[in-house]
Design an enzyme around this catalytic site. Structure first.
Site, PDB file in Angstrom:
ATOM      1  N   GLN A  95      35.988  38.539  44.241  1.00  0.00           N
ATOM      2  CA  GLN A  95      37.203  39.347  44.388  1.00  0.00           C
ATOM      3  C   GLN A  95      36.950  40.549  45.287  1.00  0.00           C
ATOM      4  O   GLN A  95      35.866  41.134  45.283  1.00  0.00           O
ATOM      5  CB  GLN A  95      37.675  39.808  43.017  1.00  0.00           C
ATOM      6  CG  GLN A  95      38.979  40.580  43.010  1.00  0.00           C
ATOM      7  CD  GLN A  95      39.366  41.005  41.612  1.00  0.00           C
ATOM      8  OE1 GLN A  95      38.868  40.479  40.627  1.00  0.00           O
ATOM      9  NE2 GLN A  95      40.255  41.999  41.525  1.00  0.00           N
ATOM     10  N   CYS A 101      42.614  39.413  40.206  1.00  0.00           N
ATOM     11  CA  CYS A 101      41.674  38.590  39.446  1.00  0.00           C
ATOM     12  C   CYS A 101      42.385  37.395  38.831  1.00  0.00           C
ATOM     13  O   CYS A 101      41.792  36.321  38.661  1.00  0.00           O
ATOM     14  CB  CYS A 101      40.985  39.424  38.368  1.00  0.00           C
ATOM     15  SG  CYS A 101      42.117  40.197  37.189  1.00  0.00           S
ATOM     16  N   ASN A 279      33.424  35.438  35.745  1.00  0.00           N
ATOM     17  CA  ASN A 279      34.117  36.637  36.214  1.00  0.00           C
ATOM     18  C   ASN A 279      34.449  36.460  37.698  1.00  0.00           C
ATOM     19  O   ASN A 279      33.562  36.171  38.504  1.00  0.00           O
ATOM     20  CB  ASN A 279      33.194  37.841  36.021  1.00  0.00           C
ATOM     21  CG  ASN A 279      33.857  39.155  36.378  1.00  0.00           C
ATOM     22  OD1 ASN A 279      34.904  39.188  37.029  1.00  0.00           O
ATOM     23  ND2 ASN A 279      33.251  40.252  35.961  1.00  0.00           N
ATOM     24  N   TRP A 281      34.777  38.468  39.923  1.00  0.00           N
ATOM     25  CA  TRP A 281      34.030  39.391  40.786  1.00  0.00           C
ATOM     26  C   TRP A 281      32.772  38.749  41.346  1.00  0.00           C
ATOM     27  O   TRP A 281      32.189  39.256  42.301  1.00  0.00           O
ATOM     28  CB  TRP A 281      33.644  40.652  39.999  1.00  0.00           C
ATOM     29  CG  TRP A 281      34.794  41.540  39.659  1.00  0.00           C
ATOM     30  CD1 TRP A 281      36.090  41.399  40.070  1.00  0.00           C
ATOM     31  CD2 TRP A 281      34.753  42.717  38.841  1.00  0.00           C
ATOM     32  NE1 TRP A 281      36.869  42.410  39.553  1.00  0.00           N
ATOM     33  CE2 TRP A 281      36.075  43.239  38.798  1.00  0.00           C
ATOM     34  CE3 TRP A 281      33.760  43.376  38.154  1.00  0.00           C
ATOM     35  CZ2 TRP A 281      36.407  44.377  38.091  1.00  0.00           C
ATOM     36  CZ3 TRP A 281      34.082  44.528  37.438  1.00  0.00           C
ATOM     37  CH2 TRP A 281      35.393  45.024  37.411  1.00  0.00           C
TER      38      TRP A 281
END
Length: 686
Positions: A95, A101, A279, A281
């Site tokens: 991200q 997200c 996640n 990220w």
């Protein structure tokens, strides 16, 4: 008839565009733009979504951008840029500064299903062969698969690093380009700030989402997760509301994650149920039990530990189902087939879609509150439920999955808040033959069988119901009266019909076609009244009686042989005939095929060549590899390698039928086993 319509969009009905012009997207012909750029030796620049601040937005996102934002094309950022690589790890995206997200968690779930992935992201695009700086992606958007065309200019900082979505492999750019296309669809990058993972899952698949509140999770949650993991589903989840800050346990509050797997392990003290998450990220992981550095892994056998534990700081981790329920608030399962929670494994489903509108002063009646309220003014849909032929011996209720989607009220996704929506279901005691709306008196004396416990400001609300065969009334509404919006109503069941009361629309036939062919509906009624079951000769008469508006320059002529072939493909009972309900299903397909064929046959020749055929099939919701599509042209086309509408219909029906057969027979999505009689039946008769 066998149905799995959402992914392929193959049961799109003949709707007119809504008051919003559907998408507010410019009509951009990808093939024409690509050809022009190649001919002129230039790179495409998309004026409808330019490389300027207007495409980023005007809100809080601007505060997160680097001071000297630049727009660069991938060949300017890497010496060997690649669009996509099958050799990289499937979850390789990270991200950026956009708070999307939810989008990225859904996107990472998409990468677990390569066939769906190819539907959204055409993988034949590259930065070498026929490169012109133009790319195309596909999204399911409120009942239609729509193409979104973009140029490949991406926002970067002074060091040439992507500001938004990037890949762990610095030369891969499909994720960044897909994010740009989705931002264009939603209005801007700013409009990707904040959202629910369920929204993106639906836009990627056309499926129906089921959201489970984990604080009230059912006792069979592990069983549901097991079914979902080994079925055609995409799974995401969200932590409790917050400001996307990292907690002491390593989780991020107010954040979306992807569920990438589940596993039951045997420890020294007994079984443990593990959930694997990632996640978006691409970093920052859970620090509790069963995290990468946890000592609990020593409770497993060395073999199982090697199989499951991978100590990489890639954002992917394991945790127990118990911890998952405690630290996450929502579990979102996107079903591509309606039978996830139904015991009727491998059964065939019907799918119906209706557009509607809540309009102030006429159809915006609000919720049902008092006997004298305006609830009765809401759109009313008469629903009939039957047992399927093969299930008549069963006396149990029938499964019905209802999905209500509200459309955005502004071109920019986040510009206007969503309304709180829901739907009521009533039983109609006897067959209701009047086409007018049921009056207020009906609602004074009849209590609903199902109603929204809470009206939700979600884009989609869905519910699975178990109903006895009979006639029902479905009433979608907003929580407050006089609120305007458009909606999409979708129903899945083994066998049903649906039509709106007080409206000229019809699910069974396209209103536009009937209006242009006066007497056609009367002709159908006469035929069906005389012949309850339609054979190939009667089918030929019906199809050749129809006037096809989109094919006026070259009206199709269905031969008896072609009608026998069509009938064989749809003859579920091997009776040599087609029921009226089966014909209505065929009619919906024909309307979709006609629209796709006419769109590609721009010169009205009555034929499609290879490139046009591939585009028409994609428009109708079927994607075949180039080689397979060429073989189909050899099989169904003429000597000049052109295919007419009748052959196009036969090809599309066969492709969809074979796909449905495979999906219904396969146990693992990879292969099927047939005995000789089954093989002969499928290959010779159909």
């Amino acid at each position: 008839m066998a149905l799995c319509p959402p992914l392929g969009g193959r049961w799109k009905l003949g709707w007119k565009d809504s008051m919003q012009g559907s998408l507010h997207l410019p009509q951009q012909n990808y093939e024409a733009l690509l050809d022009r750029c190649l001919r002129d030796h230039c790179l495409f620049e998309d004026s409808s979504f330019p490389a300027t601040q207007s495409s980023i937005g005007s809100g809080a996102l601007l505060q997160k951008l680097p001071q000297r934002l630049q727009w660069r094309r991938p060949p300017e950022l890497h010496s060997n840029p690649q669009f996509y690589s099958t050799r990289t790890k499937r979850l390789d995206l990270c991200q950026g500064v956009v708070g999307d997200c939810w989008f990225l968690a859904a996107l990472q779930a998409l990468t677990l299903h390569e066939d769906i992935m190819r539907r959204i992201v055409p993988l034949n695009q590259s930065f070498t062969e026929n490169y012109a700086g133009i790319f195309r992606f596909w999204f399911w958007h409120f009942g239609k698969w729509v193409p979104v065309v973009i140029d490949d200019r991406l926002p970067v900082n002074e060091a040439g690093q992507l500001v938004f979505v990037s890949s762990t492999c610095k030369n891969l750019f499909w994720g960044a380009l897909l994010e740009k296309a989705y931002a264009k669809l939603c209005g801007s990058y700013e409009d990707l700030q904040f959202g629910q993972v369920s929204e993106a899952l639906v836009d990627f698949t056309g499926g129906v989402t089921m959201t489970i509140n984990l604080s009230e999770a059912p006792g069979n949650l592990w069983h549901t997760l097991t079914q979902a993991t080994y079925s055609r589903t995409l799974i995401g989840c969200q932590t409790h509301l917050g400001k996307e800050r990292v907690l002491e346990n390593g989780l991020v509050d107010g954040h979306a994650y992807t569920v990438t797997g589940i596993w039951k392990v045997t420890c020294k003290y007994g079984p443990e149920y593990l959930v694997k998450l990632r996640n978006p990220w691409g970093k920052v992981e859970w620090r509790g039990d069963w995290s990468d550095s946890s000592s609990t892994w020593e409770l497993l056998s060395p073999k199982e530990k090697i199989l499951l534990l991978q100590k990489d700081n890639d954002g992917e981790f394991w945790m127990t189902l118990r911890d998952f329920k405690a630290h996450f608030s929502l579990l979102v399962i996107c079903k591509l087939t309606p039978g996830l929670l139904s015991p009727e494994v491998g059964q065939k489903w019907m799918y119906t879609m209706q557009e509607g509108r809540w309009q102030k002063g006429s159809t915006a009646g609000g919720r049902m509150e008092s006997p004298r309220d305006t609830f009765w003014k809401n759109p009313q849909f008469l629903l009939s439920i039957w047992r399927p032929e093969e299930g008549r011996r069963s006396r149990g209720p029938c499964s019905l999955l209802v999905s209500l989607l509200q459309k955005p009220r502004h071109r920019h996704r986040n510009r206007k808040p969503r309304l709180a929506i829901g739907f009521f279901l009533f039983r109609v005691s006897k067959c209701y033959e009047d086409q007018r709306k049921l009056p207020p008196e009906f609602f004074w004396s009849n209590a609903p069988l199902s109603w929204p416990e809470v009206f939700l400001t979600e884009r989609e609300v869905s519910r699975e119901l178990w109903l006895e065969p009979g006639t029902y009334l479905l009433v979608p509404c907003t929580s407050e009266a006089h609120k305007e919006a458009e909606f999409l109503l979708r129903l899945f069941s083994r066998k049903h019909t649906l039509h709106e009361l007080g409206s000229n629309s019809s699910v069974a036939f396209s209103k536009e076609i009937v209006d242009q062919n006066k007497g056609q509906d009367e002709f159908f009624t006469k035929v069906f009244g005389k012949y309850p079951e339609i054979n190939a000769v009667q089918l030929q008469k019906i199809l050749n009686h129809v006037i096809w508006p989109g094919l006026a320059n070259a009206p199709p002529l269905f031969s008896l042989d072609s009608c026998q072939g069509i009938l064989a493909l749809l003859d579920l009972t091997a009776s040599g005939t087609m029921s009226i309900q089966e014909f209505r299903g065929l009619w919906k397909r024909l309307m979709l095929y006609q629209e796709a064929f006419h769109k590609q046959d721009s010169h009205g020749s009555g034929y499609l060549r290879w490139v046009q055929l591939q585009a028409a099939m994609r428009e109708a919701g079927v994607v075949l590899r180039d080689r397979v599509c060429q073989l189909m042209l050899l099989r169904y086309g003429g000597p000049s390698l052109r295919i007419d509408f009748v052959s196009f219909v036969q090809l599309m029906l066969r492709v969809e039928n074979m796909e449905d057969v495979f999906q219904n027979l396969t146990q693992d999505g990879k292969g099927i086993y047939l005995q000789k009689p089954e093989w002969l039946m499928m290959t010779l008769y159909s």
